[in-house]
Design a protein around this motif. Structure first.
Motif, PDB file in Angstrom:
ATOM      1  N   MET A 120      11.498 -37.654 -98.604  1.00  0.00           N
ATOM      2  CA  MET A 120      10.705 -37.627 -97.378  1.00  0.00           C
ATOM      3  C   MET A 120      10.316 -36.205 -96.988  1.00  0.00           C
ATOM      4  SD  MET A 120       9.895 -40.465 -96.005  1.00  0.00           S
ATOM      5  CE  MET A 120      10.093 -42.113 -96.673  1.00  0.00           C
ATOM      6  N   PHE A 121      10.835 -35.220 -97.692  1.00  0.00           N
ATOM      7  CA  PHE A 121      10.485 -33.838 -97.390  1.00  0.00           C
ATOM      8  C   PHE A 121       9.147 -33.489 -98.031  1.00  0.00           C
ATOM      9  CE2 PHE A 121      15.180 -33.364 -96.891  1.00  0.00           C
ATOM     10  CZ  PHE A 121      15.167 -32.908 -95.567  1.00  0.00           C
ATOM     11  N   THR A 122       8.267 -32.892 -97.243  1.00  0.00           N
ATOM     12  CA  THR A 122       6.959 -32.490 -97.764  1.00  0.00           C
ATOM     13  C   THR A 122       6.978 -31.068 -98.313  1.00  0.00           C
ATOM     14  OG1 THR A 122       6.295 -31.799 -95.533  1.00  0.00           O
ATOM     15  CG2 THR A 122       5.717 -34.039 -96.219  1.00  0.00           C
ATOM     16  N   ASN A 123       7.982 -30.285 -97.907  1.00  0.00           N
ATOM     17  CA  ASN A 123       8.079 -28.904 -98.389  1.00  0.00           C
ATOM     18  C   ASN A 123       9.547 -28.535 -98.554  1.00  0.00           C
ATOM     19  OD1 ASN A 123       7.818 -26.219 -99.037  1.00  0.00           O
ATOM     20  ND2 ASN A 123       6.654 -25.643 -97.204  1.00  0.00           N
ATOM     21  N   VAL A 124      10.107 -28.820 -99.721  1.00  0.00           N
ATOM     22  CA  VAL A 124      11.536 -28.560 -99.941  1.00  0.00           C
ATOM     23  C   VAL A 124      11.834 -27.071-100.042  1.00  0.00           C
ATOM     24  CG1 VAL A 124      11.926 -30.771-101.077  1.00  0.00           C
ATOM     25  CG2 VAL A 124      11.313 -28.787-102.460  1.00  0.00           C
ATOM     26  N   GLU A 125      10.832 -26.265-100.357  1.00  0.00           N
ATOM     27  CA  GLU A 125      11.059 -24.827-100.538  1.00  0.00           C
ATOM     28  C   GLU A 125      11.366 -24.115 -99.225  1.00  0.00           C
ATOM     29  OE1 GLU A 125       8.018 -23.013-102.958  1.00  0.00           O
ATOM     30  OE2 GLU A 125       7.945 -24.754-104.295  1.00  0.00           O
ATOM     31  N   ASN A 126      11.084 -24.777 -98.108  1.00  0.00           N
ATOM     32  CA  ASN A 126      11.403 -24.199 -96.802  1.00  0.00           C
ATOM     33  C   ASN A 126      12.762 -24.652 -96.273  1.00  0.00           C
ATOM     34  OD1 ASN A 126       9.094 -22.688 -96.605  1.00  0.00           O
ATOM     35  ND2 ASN A 126       7.963 -24.182 -95.376  1.00  0.00           N
ATOM     36  N   LEU A 127      13.428 -25.520 -97.022  1.00  0.00           N
ATOM     37  CA  LEU A 127      14.716 -26.041 -96.564  1.00  0.00           C
ATOM     38  C   LEU A 127      15.826 -25.008 -96.763  1.00  0.00           C
ATOM     39  CD1 LEU A 127      14.634 -29.665 -98.038  1.00  0.00           C
ATOM     40  CD2 LEU A 127      14.347 -29.004 -95.645  1.00  0.00           C
ATOM     41  N   PRO A 128      16.857 -25.036 -95.921  1.00  0.00           N
ATOM     42  CA  PRO A 128      18.019 -24.175 -96.140  1.00  0.00           C
ATOM     43  C   PRO A 128      18.657 -24.475 -97.495  1.00  0.00           C
ATOM     44  CG  PRO A 128      18.096 -25.177 -93.950  1.00  0.00           C
ATOM     45  CD  PRO A 128      17.000 -25.858 -94.694  1.00  0.00           C
ATOM     46  N   LYS A 129      19.232 -23.451 -98.117  1.00  0.00           N
ATOM     47  CA  LYS A 129      19.865 -23.618 -99.428  1.00  0.00           C
ATOM     48  C   LYS A 129      20.997 -24.656 -99.365  1.00  0.00           C
ATOM     49  CE  LYS A 129      18.002 -20.447-102.293  1.00  0.00           C
ATOM     50  NZ  LYS A 129      16.831 -19.996-101.509  1.00  0.00           N
ATOM     51  N   SER A 130      21.691 -24.710 -98.243  1.00  0.00           N
ATOM     52  CA  SER A 130      22.796 -25.665 -98.121  1.00  0.00           C
ATOM     53  C   SER A 130      22.303 -27.106 -98.178  1.00  0.00           C
ATOM     54  CB  SER A 130      23.562 -25.430 -96.813  1.00  0.00           C
ATOM     55  OG  SER A 130      22.686 -25.438 -95.704  1.00  0.00           O
ATOM     56  N   ASN A 212      21.196 -26.608-109.487  1.00  0.00           N
ATOM     57  CA  ASN A 212      20.670 -27.814-108.851  1.00  0.00           C
ATOM     58  C   ASN A 212      19.950 -28.721-109.845  1.00  0.00           C
ATOM     59  OD1 ASN A 212      20.768 -27.798-105.590  1.00  0.00           O
ATOM     60  ND2 ASN A 212      20.752 -25.713-106.370  1.00  0.00           N
ATOM     61  N   HIS A 213      19.116 -28.143-110.693  1.00  0.00           N
ATOM     62  CA  HIS A 213      18.353 -28.968-111.627  1.00  0.00           C
ATOM     63  C   HIS A 213      19.235 -29.558-112.726  1.00  0.00           C
ATOM     64  CE1 HIS A 213      14.605 -26.940-110.038  1.00  0.00           C
ATOM     65  NE2 HIS A 213      14.301 -28.224-110.003  1.00  0.00           N
ATOM     66  N   SER A 214      20.279 -28.866-113.110  1.00  0.00           N
ATOM     67  CA  SER A 214      21.204 -29.437-114.088  1.00  0.00           C
ATOM     68  C   SER A 214      21.949 -30.623-113.485  1.00  0.00           C
ATOM     69  CB  SER A 214      22.213 -28.383-114.556  1.00  0.00           C
ATOM     70  OG  SER A 214      23.122 -28.945-115.476  1.00  0.00           O
ATOM     71  N   MET A 215      22.392 -30.478-112.245  1.00  0.00           N
ATOM     72  CA  MET A 215      23.111 -31.569-111.566  1.00  0.00           C
ATOM     73  C   MET A 215      22.235 -32.815-111.430  1.00  0.00           C
ATOM     74  SD  MET A 215      24.970 -29.303-108.586  1.00  0.00           S
ATOM     75  CE  MET A 215      25.640 -30.697-107.679  1.00  0.00           C
ATOM     76  N   LYS A 226      12.000 -27.235-105.881  1.00  0.00           N
ATOM     77  CA  LYS A 226      10.608 -26.803-105.875  1.00  0.00           C
ATOM     78  C   LYS A 226       9.699 -27.968-105.518  1.00  0.00           C
ATOM     79  CE  LYS A 226      11.277 -22.542-107.386  1.00  0.00           C
ATOM     80  NZ  LYS A 226      10.927 -21.356-106.566  1.00  0.00           N
ATOM     81  N   ASN A 227       8.639 -27.678-104.777  1.00  0.00           N
ATOM     82  CA  ASN A 227       7.688 -28.725-104.402  1.00  0.00           C
ATOM     83  C   ASN A 227       7.034 -29.354-105.624  1.00  0.00           C
ATOM     84  OD1 ASN A 227       8.124 -28.349-101.625  1.00  0.00           O
ATOM     85  ND2 ASN A 227       6.627 -26.691-101.538  1.00  0.00           N
ATOM     86  N   ALA A 228       6.779 -28.541-106.623  1.00  0.00           N
ATOM     87  CA  ALA A 228       6.107 -29.013-107.842  1.00  0.00           C
ATOM     88  C   ALA A 228       7.095 -29.407-108.928  1.00  0.00           C
ATOM     89  CB  ALA A 228       5.156 -27.940-108.362  1.00  0.00           C
ATOM     90  N   SER A 229       8.362 -29.573-108.555  1.00  0.00           N
ATOM     91  CA  SER A 229       9.411 -29.962-109.495  1.00  0.00           C
ATOM     92  C   SER A 229       9.468 -28.969-110.658  1.00  0.00           C
ATOM     93  CB  SER A 229       9.181 -31.401-109.964  1.00  0.00           C
ATOM     94  OG  SER A 229      10.273 -31.875-110.725  1.00  0.00           O
TER      95      SER A 229
END
Length: 482
Positions: A120-130, A212-215, A226-229
């Motif tokens: 549901m997030f439109t911009n994950v790159e702006n989210l906190p790292k946590s 994150n991507h390995s998990m 990333k927004n563009a995966s």
């Protein structure tokens, strides 16, 4: 009454352990909040994690050593209830920190714990790292399984462990005991996650991104930072490493264990693995041919895009390197077929599963051969020397019928919200197969009914449908009729 109470103690015992695990998991993103975010994020994760952990410990301690063996249906109902409850808890930090609506937060958490990847997030790159790490961790936990994680700590002799293990859609045993199987599954999972982190980091990903991507890739989940995966990195090396991790995730843990014990040849001897490579090759050629004819795409880029999207769909991971919503209906249809098929049985992937598809194909081939052979000829259904019995064929047929019934029903419901049939089908297939690829239907602007449909699809798909049906039946069936 006493008997039901004793069984309830068993469920509460396992629920307590699950809550302890979830509590510890919720605390862990506070490490990233300490380095990257702020005190508010640390406070949210720490307070919630400690609270859930304490509640879990109290429930576990109060019911420790009590209870008796649950029934098969009871174990399934428990598993279904757990996958409704835990996303509810997982949604709290998302709701509190991101300020997203609670329905959208619950959608995100359900997508995480079911390893779907729709967001549901439109911009994950702006989210906190946590929050980014929490999304990945939910998928990583969901990949190995909430109930299986509890068995890692609480596994004990008896039918309770076996039935709870099977209730989460797993029946394969790596070794004779459930405890041994769970422990070996857990260590294989951790090992491959670590290998994925190293490979992606060496390929050029920042360490946080690689983790994150390995998990999410080994869990065949697909959440990205990333927004563009994966397409955001525009690197063939990173794509190749991601493909490897996704393929490891879509392969049965039993096959991995055989490889460790007997060598790499066991990997290529496995029926599901052979079928996996056939589907990847055939569908990649089809999609590449369509892209070549309709878009005049350069050869190398076309191969990269078609192979990556095919493996992502078949593994039900949901990582992407292109905007799939811009593809035409023929390529979307091919991806739908792969998402329905899914990965290996006993892996982290969703879908109908390769072995069931193989069983159905074998049965159809067997029927044709029987019709063309003299009456009385004995022709056992077999594939690559492996004989399939009638029970396996019937199980595959029953599950496939159930799968397509739910699929078609929910797709039709989605069309009533104004979406085309192909887009509705694509999104529902993605949710039910716990894939995560999207053509743009999933968004905060989606009608509440649409969100509810996809939540139910993700939940039922992760549980392989039957536990979800049993839970609904237990809720709506009058006690006297049970």
């Amino acid at each position: 009454m006493s008997s039901n109470k004793n069984v309830g103690y068993t469920y509460l015992n396992f629920l307590g352990v699950i809550l302890i695990i979830v509590g510890v998991a919720i605390i862990s993103p506070s490490i990233f909040a300490w380095f990257y975010d702020g005190m508010f994020e640390i406070f949210v994760f720490m307070i919630l994690g400690v609270t859930i952990g304490i509640i879990g410990f109290i429930i576990f301690y109060m019911h420790k050593g009590k209870g008796r063996e649950p029934s098969v249906s009871g174990a399934m109902i428990f598993s279904a209830a757990v996958y409704l409850l835990i996303p509810l808890i997982g949604a709290i930090p998302i709701f509190t920190i991101s300020k997203m609506s609670f329905v959208d937060s619950y959608f995100e958490a359900m997508s995480g714990f079911t390893t779907t990847g729709l967001t549901m997030f439109t911009n994950v790159e702006n989210l906190p790292k946590s929050i980014l790490f929490w999304r990945s961790l939910m998928q990583w936990i969901g990949g190995i399984g909430l109930v299986i994680l509890s068995l890692t700590i609480l596994a004990r002799p008896g039918m309770a462990a076996a039935r709870l293990y099977a209730a989460e859609g797993r029946t394969e045993k790596l070794v004779p005991t459930i405890a041994g199987t769970v422990n070996r599954t857990w260590w294989i999972y951790v090992l491959y996650t670590g290998v994925g982190v190293v490979l992606l980091y060496l390929a050029g990903m920042p360490l946080f991104d690689a983790l994150n991507h390995s998990m999410t890739a080994i869990a065949t989940g697909g959440f990205s930072v990333k927004n563009a995966s994966i397409g955001a990195y525009n690197s063939s090396t990173i794509e190749a490493c991601t493909l490897l991790v996704m393929m490891l995730g879509m392969t049965s843990f039993a096959v991995h264990y055989q490889v460790f014990c007997r060598g790499v040849r066991e990997f290529f001897r496995n029926t599901e693995v052979r079928i996996m490579f056939i589907f990847i090759t055939v569908f990649s050629i089809f999609i590449f041919s369509i892209l070549l004819v309709k878009t005049s795409i350069p050869l190398f880029i076309g191969v990269r895009q078609s192979v990556f999207q095919c493996i992502s769909a078949l593994s039900t991971t949901g990582n992407s390197t292109v905007n799939i919503s811009a593809w035409d209906e023929s390529t979307k249809t091919l991806l739908i077929m792969l998402m329905v098929i899914g990965g290996g049985y006993g892996s982290t992937s969703g879908g109908i599963k390769l072995i069931r598809v193989a069983t159905i194909l074998v049965s159809l081939r067997w029927i044709v051969r029987k019709l063309m052979s003299p009456r009385g000829t004995i022709i056992p259904p077999r594939l690559w020397g492996e004989v399939y019995d009638e029970a396996e064929v019937m199980e595959a047929m029953r599950y496939s019928l159930l799968y397509f019934t739910l699929l078609v029903g929910c797709s039709v419901l989605m069309t009533t919200l104004g979406f085309s049939l192909i887009d509705s089908l694509f999104e529902v297939v993605s949710a039910q197969g716990t894939v995560g690829l999207s053509v743009g239907v999933t968004s905060p602007n989606l009608h509440f009914i649409g969100k509810l449909i996809l939540i139910i699809e993700m939940w039922a798909g992760r549980l392989e449908i039957l536990p979800a049906i049993l839970l609904f039946q237990s809720i709506f069936t009058p006690k006297k009729a049970r």
